[in-house]
Design an enzyme around this catalytic site. Sequence first.
Site, PDB file in Angstrom:
ATOM      1  N   HIS A  79       0.866  -1.184   0.000  1.00 34.01           N
ATOM      2  CA  HIS A  79       0.000   0.000   0.000  1.00 34.01           C
ATOM      3  C   HIS A  79       0.897   1.227   0.000  1.00 34.01           C
ATOM      4  CE1 HIS A  79      -3.013   2.927   1.297  1.00 34.01           C
ATOM      5  NE2 HIS A  79      -3.916   2.054   0.919  1.00 34.01           N
ATOM      6  N   TYR A 206      -8.501  10.232   4.520  1.00 30.39           N
ATOM      7  CA  TYR A 206      -8.663  11.044   5.719  1.00 30.39           C
ATOM      8  C   TYR A 206      -9.625  12.182   5.397  1.00 30.39           C
ATOM      9  CZ  TYR A 206      -4.403   8.699   7.341  1.00 30.39           C
ATOM     10  OH  TYR A 206      -3.478   7.756   7.717  1.00 30.39           O
ATOM     11  N   PRO A 298      -4.005   5.606  17.632  1.00 33.52           N
ATOM     12  CA  PRO A 298      -3.936   4.896  16.348  1.00 33.52           C
ATOM     13  C   PRO A 298      -3.902   5.823  15.142  1.00 33.52           C
ATOM     14  CG  PRO A 298      -6.189   4.889  17.157  1.00 33.52           C
ATOM     15  CD  PRO A 298      -5.359   5.566  18.221  1.00 33.52           C
ATOM     16  N   LYS A 302       1.082   3.233  14.322  1.00 32.72           N
ATOM     17  CA  LYS A 302       2.429   2.954  14.809  1.00 32.72           C
ATOM     18  C   LYS A 302       2.472   1.850  15.865  1.00 32.72           C
ATOM     19  CE  LYS A 302       4.334   6.317  12.434  1.00 32.72           C
ATOM     20  NZ  LYS A 302       5.091   5.990  11.200  1.00 32.72           N
ATOM     21  N   TYR A 391       5.506   8.821   8.001  1.00 26.98           N
ATOM     22  CA  TYR A 391       4.272   8.060   7.911  1.00 26.98           C
ATOM     23  C   TYR A 391       4.550   6.564   7.788  1.00 26.98           C
ATOM     24  CZ  TYR A 391      -0.523   7.116   6.165  1.00 26.98           C
ATOM     25  OH  TYR A 391      -1.807   6.645   6.006  1.00 26.98           O
TER      26      TYR A 391
END
Length: 394
Positions: A79, A206, A298, A302, A391
């Site tokens: 991804h 998002y 979350p 991580k 990220y």
Amino acid sequence: MHVGRDDRIAEVLILGAGPAGLVLGNILQGAGIDSVILERGSRAHIEQRARAGFLAPESVAVLGEYGLDGGLRTRGRTHDSCEFRTAAGRFELSYGGLGRREVHTVYPQQDLVTDLVAEYLRRGGELRCETTALRLGDLHGDRPWVLSRTLEGVENPLGASYVAGCDGARGLARKTFAAPSSTCEYDITWLALLVQAPPTTDTVVYGVHRDGFAGQMPRGPEVTRYYLQCDPHDDPLHWSEQRIWNSLATRLDAGRYGSLRAGPIFERGLVRLRSEILDPIQQGRLFLAGDAASSISPSAAKGANLAILGARSLARALIAALRGGDTTALQRYSAECVPRIRRAHEFSHWMINLLHPPAGPNHAFERDMQQARLHSLATSRTHQDFFAENYVGI
């Protein structure tokens, strides 16, 4: 209740059969070090419990190095992009071509746990499910111990050379642990949903909206994780399916960017965003890893990655101590792990401020700052490279 007798003395006693405990146990067993894992839940429960599934390259490398990536190699999916939707429009970041040009591997955590359990047992490890750890003792002596209770109510003491607390932020190890910590209570709550339906797009989405954050996280071709920011006092069951889909459509601007693929909602719960950093994460012969060592929100996926990397660090240190008699790495375990934990928290904190509508007396100014950050992320290659590196990595 009745007290039994357990003469078993393990070299390493591990509390918790999540990613941290199972990776640790597998590495130790592979090195010929005897371990026992105590897990409060049933095997079926831990193998079916849906959690995050985005693994960083270093986590994938650790699993491969120790022969724990069989399922990951055959069923994991790469991804490499995420999308932001705001009042100003949308933009997509193909982070696989930014920063260090690294990508995530999507592999549901319940599948990883299932793989790790099977391999741990194959390597000769002892997994005691439905066993609750009640009390820890003699952590600064030569033979620490734990008192546990089985589902049938039988209580047994179990001794070890070292104890690894991998039983989460609310587990016995963390409760026993007395160490300085810094915390952040965000007063932000998500309604977390698992839906039996394909995602609208293959990317993470998002939604930055004045009504609250919304997120789409692909979990596979037929399962999607959605998040909706909600009131901290909400009851997940009070959200009707129509209200859920209407809120998701509004905050993800589905009218402009494609209709959501609705399906049965088979899991729902609340996630309260909270962060805590402990330093040190070791006391005597007790060492923490995973969520027990650090509660992280979350917002940037991580948690599982910190668990895997922490388990590797602890395993290497324990092997050096138990097989080579060198405790240097054990003494430096906190010094190795805590900076990595802090860096992950810093980026998670940055993401939280990026994604959620500001509150408080300066909310109008903070909203302008949020829009500035989003605009910079959409237009600045330097900002995008920074985002990609943090990220995907830790």
